[in-house]
Design an enzyme around this catalytic site. Structure first.
Site, short mmCIF file in Angstrom:
data_model
loop_
_atom_site.label_atom_id
_atom_site.label_comp_id
_atom_site.label_asym_id
_atom_site.label_seq_id
_atom_site.Cartn_x
_atom_site.Cartn_y
_atom_site.Cartn_z
N ARG A 159 20.86 58.03 32.88
CA ARG A 159 20.07 56.96 33.48
C ARG A 159 19.53 57.47 34.82
O ARG A 159 20.02 58.45 35.38
CB ARG A 159 20.95 55.73 33.69
CG ARG A 159 21.37 55.09 32.39
CD ARG A 159 22.58 54.17 32.57
NE ARG A 159 22.31 53.08 33.50
CZ ARG A 159 23.25 52.29 34.01
NH1 ARG A 159 24.52 52.48 33.69
NH2 ARG A 159 22.92 51.30 34.82
N SER A 216 19.51 56.04 37.83
CA SER A 216 20.13 55.62 39.09
C SER A 216 20.79 56.80 39.78
O SER A 216 21.18 57.80 39.15
CB SER A 216 21.16 54.53 38.84
OG SER A 216 22.34 55.07 38.25
N LYS A 274 33.87 53.08 31.29
CA LYS A 274 34.11 51.63 31.30
C LYS A 274 32.88 50.84 30.86
O LYS A 274 33.00 49.67 30.48
CB LYS A 274 34.53 51.17 32.71
CG LYS A 274 33.43 51.14 33.75
CD LYS A 274 33.94 50.65 35.09
CE LYS A 274 32.83 50.61 36.14
NZ LYS A 274 31.78 49.65 35.86
N ASP A 275 31.71 51.47 30.91
CA ASP A 275 30.47 50.77 30.55
C ASP A 275 30.07 50.95 29.09
O ASP A 275 29.02 50.47 28.67
CB ASP A 275 29.32 51.26 31.44
CG ASP A 275 29.53 50.88 32.90
OD1 ASP A 275 30.16 49.84 33.15
OD2 ASP A 275 29.07 51.62 33.79
N THR A 281 29.29 39.67 42.18
CA THR A 281 29.73 40.43 41.02
C THR A 281 29.29 39.70 39.77
O THR A 281 29.29 38.48 39.73
CB THR A 281 31.26 40.63 40.98
OG1 THR A 281 31.60 41.36 39.79
CG2 THR A 281 32.01 39.31 40.96
N SER A 287 30.79 40.71 36.88
CA SER A 287 31.89 41.02 35.98
C SER A 287 32.79 39.80 35.82
O SER A 287 33.34 39.28 36.79
CB SER A 287 32.70 42.19 36.55
OG SER A 287 33.98 42.25 35.95
N ARG A 327 35.69 39.86 34.41
CA ARG A 327 37.03 40.35 34.77
C ARG A 327 37.28 40.20 36.26
O ARG A 327 38.34 39.71 36.70
CB ARG A 327 37.17 41.82 34.34
CG ARG A 327 38.41 42.54 34.87
CD ARG A 327 38.36 44.02 34.55
NE ARG A 327 37.23 44.68 35.18
CZ ARG A 327 37.24 45.17 36.41
NH1 ARG A 327 38.31 45.04 37.17
NH2 ARG A 327 36.17 45.78 36.91
N ARG A 328 36.33 40.65 37.07
CA ARG A 328 36.49 40.54 38.52
C ARG A 328 36.44 39.09 38.98
O ARG A 328 37.21 38.68 39.85
CB ARG A 328 35.39 41.37 39.21
CG ARG A 328 35.59 42.87 39.07
CD ARG A 328 34.37 43.65 39.53
NE ARG A 328 34.61 45.09 39.48
CZ ARG A 328 33.65 46.00 39.41
NH1 ARG A 328 32.37 45.62 39.36
NH2 ARG A 328 33.94 47.28 39.37
N ARG A 384 23.21 41.83 39.77
CA ARG A 384 23.12 43.03 38.95
C ARG A 384 22.33 44.09 39.70
O ARG A 384 21.77 43.83 40.76
CB ARG A 384 22.46 42.70 37.60
CG ARG A 384 23.38 41.89 36.67
CD ARG A 384 22.91 41.94 35.24
NE ARG A 384 22.60 43.29 34.82
CZ ARG A 384 21.55 43.60 34.06
NH1 ARG A 384 20.71 42.66 33.65
NH2 ARG A 384 21.34 44.84 33.71
N GLY A 385 22.28 45.28 39.13
CA GLY A 385 21.57 46.38 39.75
C GLY A 385 22.49 47.56 39.98
O GLY A 385 23.71 47.47 39.79
N ASN A 386 21.92 48.70 40.39
CA ASN A 386 22.75 49.87 40.65
C ASN A 386 23.54 49.68 41.94
O ASN A 386 23.39 48.66 42.64
CB ASN A 386 21.89 51.15 40.68
CG ASN A 386 20.84 51.11 41.78
OD1 ASN A 386 21.11 50.77 42.92
ND2 ASN A 386 19.61 51.47 41.44
N VAL A 387 24.37 50.64 42.27
CA VAL A 387 25.28 50.52 43.43
C VAL A 387 24.52 50.23 44.71
O VAL A 387 24.87 49.31 45.47
CB VAL A 387 26.11 51.82 43.58
CG1 VAL A 387 26.85 51.83 44.91
CG2 VAL A 387 27.11 51.95 42.44
N THR A 391 21.48 49.04 45.11
CA THR A 391 20.82 47.72 45.03
C THR A 391 21.80 46.61 45.35
O THR A 391 21.49 45.68 46.09
CB THR A 391 20.23 47.51 43.63
OG1 THR A 391 19.24 48.50 43.38
CG2 THR A 391 19.59 46.14 43.51
N ARG A 392 23.01 46.69 44.79
CA ARG A 392 24.00 45.64 45.03
C ARG A 392 24.47 45.63 46.48
O ARG A 392 24.62 44.57 47.08
CB ARG A 392 25.18 45.82 44.06
CG ARG A 392 24.87 45.31 42.66
CD ARG A 392 26.04 45.48 41.73
NE ARG A 392 26.10 46.83 41.18
CZ ARG A 392 27.14 47.31 40.50
NH1 ARG A 392 28.19 46.56 40.30
NH2 ARG A 392 27.10 48.54 40.03
N CYS A 438 31.43 41.97 25.87
CA CYS A 438 30.97 41.63 27.20
C CYS A 438 31.20 40.16 27.55
O CYS A 438 31.02 39.75 28.69
CB CYS A 438 29.49 41.99 27.37
SG CYS A 438 28.40 41.07 26.27
#
Length: 309
Positions: A12, A14, A84-85, A130, A132, A134-135, A152-155, A157-158, A255
């Protein structure tokens, strides 16, 4: 036997995905100095559709589909993923292998620089970003006073959403931010934002990590890649990858479900704490073999699944 002198790694676009792909590429070159690595960045549907949740548009597979098509078509030789993804089910023409040593497995809280806090002491109304489940659920168990917003978004971006005022903090995987900071290119490129944040580790037993968190995985179609990947594989990481994916499989998790697991190795025996849809279970003193580990995670997953019927 792999006969080409260049390995094309699909990734990807990112910064984190590229940094992780480079870790795998560098490890291959260290073991096979004659090899050349070509990186092939691609856009996936999951990267393009940031306006809706993954649950609405098809789940984790949206980050892998284009890469998998390229593998099947022979346009690339490898695809590198955060394990994990990865969805549990994927095209049977493809294979997965965990590679390198496992990185940190825990999550982190990222906030503005110099903010001195931890999850349990966050003030009423503190906004954490987040997407997630789970989180989200485990954060609620730790602190009912916070507000949790979907992002959402890459690291990068978040993290940027902290400075745009959309949230006060974000939850990320420690492994991802460590890999990004360790890459000289991206550490320099994003130094302006990375220098303005504080990072607080969240204990693995407070918010259980996603299964296979911290593990990098290589996906391939051509079995000739096996002899190369085996050279950069860590056996302990392989055991944990297999066991934690088995946990997900028994749960029949996707998911839409919330599952976490933390396996620790103490004095040559495993301890496991598992989470599923609001419930925790633990088992200790598990003999340090893959067979015993698989038997135990299957038992835990089965019990948790029955608890939630």
């Amino acid at each position: 036997m792999f006969h080409k002198d260049t390995i094309r790694i699909g990734t990807r676009k990112s910064a984190l995905a590229l940094a992780q792909s480079k870790l795998v590429g560098d490890a291959i070159v260290n073991s096979f100095p004659h090899m050349k690595i070509e990186y092939v960045p691609m856009n996936t549907l999951g990267d393009k559709r940031l306006d809706v949740s993954l649950q609405e548009i098809g789940g984790k597979g949206l980050f892998t589909r284009e890469l998998e098509e390229a593998l099947i078509n022979g346009d690339i030789d490898l695809a590198v993923h955060s394990a994990k993804d990865l969805p549990l089910e994927f095209d049977n023409r493809l294979k997965l292998m965990p590679v390198l040593k496992r990185a940190a497995v825990n999550d982190i809280l990222v906030v503005n620089k110099d903010l001195n806090t931890d999850i349990r002491n966050l003030p009423i109304g503190f906004r954490i970003g987040t997407s997630s489940k789970r989180r989200y659920e485990q954060l609620r168990i730790l602190n009912k006073n916070i507000e949790i917003l979907p992002i959402r978004g890459n690291v990068i971006t978040r993290i940027g959403k902290i400075f745009s005022g959309e949230v006060d903090g974000v939850i990320l995987a420690r492994a991802g931010i460590d890999r990004l900071i360790a890459d000289n290119k991206y550490a320099g490129e994003y130094s302006d934002i990375l220098e303005k944040i504080s990072i607080f580790d969240i204990k693995e037993k407070d918010i259980l990590p996603a299964p296979a968190q911290g593990i990098l995985c290589a996906e391939y179609a051509n079995d000739d890649m096996v002899e190369i990947l085996e050279k950069i594989q860590d056996k302990e990481c392989e055991y944990l990858f297999i066991a934690e994916r088995r946990y997900l499989s028994v749960l029949q998790a996707d998911c839409h479900t919330s599952a976490g697991i933390y396996i620790s190795d103490n004095s040559k025996k495993y301890s496991i704490k598992a989470y599923f849809d609001g419930k925790y279970m633990e088992m200790d003193s598990i003999e340090n073999t893959l067979e015993n580990l698989l038997i135990t995670v299957e038992k835990l997953a089965d019990k948790l699944k029955r608890e939630n019927v």
